[in-house]
Motif scaffolding. Sequence first.
Motif, mmCIF file in Angstrom:
data_model
loop_
_atom_site.group_PDB
_atom_site.id
_atom_site.type_symbol
_atom_site.label_atom_id
_atom_site.label_comp_id
_atom_site.label_asym_id
_atom_site.label_seq_id
_atom_site.Cartn_x
_atom_site.Cartn_y
_atom_site.Cartn_z
ATOM 1 N N ALA A 157 -16.336 34.400 -2.998
ATOM 2 C CA ALA A 157 -16.395 34.780 -4.410
ATOM 3 C C ALA A 157 -16.692 33.565 -5.283
ATOM 4 N N ARG A 158 -16.093 32.428 -4.945
ATOM 5 C CA ARG A 158 -16.295 31.219 -5.750
ATOM 6 C C ARG A 158 -17.765 30.819 -5.796
ATOM 7 N N ILE A 159 -18.466 30.979 -4.677
ATOM 8 C CA ILE A 159 -19.891 30.620 -4.637
ATOM 9 C C ILE A 159 -20.682 31.453 -5.652
ATOM 10 N N ASP A 160 -20.439 32.774 -5.668
ATOM 11 C CA ASP A 160 -21.157 33.642 -6.603
ATOM 12 C C ASP A 160 -20.752 33.375 -8.046
ATOM 13 N N ILE A 161 -19.471 33.111 -8.276
ATOM 14 C CA ILE A 161 -19.011 32.852 -9.646
ATOM 15 C C ILE A 161 -19.597 31.541 -10.165
ATOM 16 N N GLU A 162 -19.677 30.532 -9.302
ATOM 17 C CA GLU A 162 -20.292 29.263 -9.723
ATOM 18 C C GLU A 162 -21.767 29.457 -10.068
ATOM 19 N N ASN A 163 -22.452 30.298 -9.295
ATOM 20 C CA ASN A 163 -23.856 30.594 -9.617
ATOM 21 C C ASN A 163 -23.970 31.310 -10.955
ATOM 22 N N LEU A 164 -22.997 32.176 -11.249
ATOM 23 C CA LEU A 164 -23.002 32.921 -12.506
ATOM 24 C C LEU A 164 -22.735 32.013 -13.703
ATOM 25 N N LEU A 165 -21.706 31.170 -13.603
ATOM 26 C CA LEU A 165 -21.279 30.357 -14.740
ATOM 27 C C LEU A 165 -21.974 28.996 -14.821
ATOM 28 N N GLY A 166 -22.550 28.556 -13.690
ATOM 29 C CA GLY A 166 -23.161 27.229 -13.687
ATOM 30 C C GLY A 166 -22.136 26.120 -13.783
ATOM 31 N N SER A 167 -20.896 26.373 -13.353
ATOM 32 C CA SER A 167 -19.814 25.394 -13.428
ATOM 33 C C SER A 167 -19.030 25.399 -12.123
ATOM 34 N N LYS A 168 -18.304 24.304 -11.878
ATOM 35 C CA LYS A 168 -17.396 24.269 -10.751
ATOM 36 C C LYS A 168 -16.212 25.195 -11.035
ATOM 37 N N ILE A 169 -15.759 25.915 -10.003
ATOM 38 C CA ILE A 169 -14.708 26.906 -10.166
ATOM 39 C C ILE A 169 -13.522 26.580 -9.274
#
Length: 298
Positions: free
Chosen positions: A261-273
Amino acid sequence: MVVNAEHKSGFVSVIGRPNVGKSTLINSLVGQKVVIMSDKPQTTRNKIMCVLTLDDAQILFIDTPGIHKPKHKLGEYMLKAAENTLREVEVIFFVVDATEEFGGGEKYILELLASVKTPVILVVNKIDKIEKTKLLPIIEKYSALYNFAGVVPISAIEHTNLDNLVLEVKKYLEPGPQYYPEDMVTDQPERLVITELIREKVLHSTRDEVPHSIAVDIEEILTRPNDTVYVRAVIYVERESQKGIVIGAKGQLLKDIGRLARIDIENLLGSKIFLDLWVKVKKDWRNKEGSLRGFGYD
């Protein structure tokens, strides 16, 4: 607002039985993963609008829950969400799976469409999985039962014939403005998209008895001094036994869900999660009005 007579815009509702590839189609059309995908039926629970911006048009696709006979209050909500879009749009995509036989689900949807005046385009998906000789009989079967405005065979996953599908939509759009900025692909807030991305990973990672019992709630999102975005989320299940399944032996499955999930969320937000996941039990939440509202199903 002055509207360029050459520019068109409008809404398209994407309907069909569960698991026919509606979400995959929309992601392929807008060129980005916006709505979650899974081979589990009834993955989509909300109406989600996705935006395709072209030089001469802006098409607003509404991904709807798969139309099915409801078994609980959540199912009733999902069915109503799908049916309500039929009279709110300029065009309807009726997506069918070329690999599946015509059945009660398709019959029910055609009955719903019988009272609708909106142009309906039959979208025959997954043509990459059948022999070419089988396509025409499928089209003839459906065309004998309904007067479609158009018929477009496609493969959403391989992007086959999507350009022709867009051209078909444009025929039924009126001149209109560009409602959203060019770089906007959905009207959904980041919090909801993050919730859905986490739920997708649970769907992919758990056994058949768990997926439909899953809800995800984002409790906190904040940006830390090092520009890392902290996200605390709770995965809700309906039974203690399901909690153990989601966590997995020594917590390994939950760690895997969080990593994916973190990989997709980082792609979405453009930030480290930094994704902080918890699992809790909320018994029979799919049949409780208060729980449904709390999870955004209202």
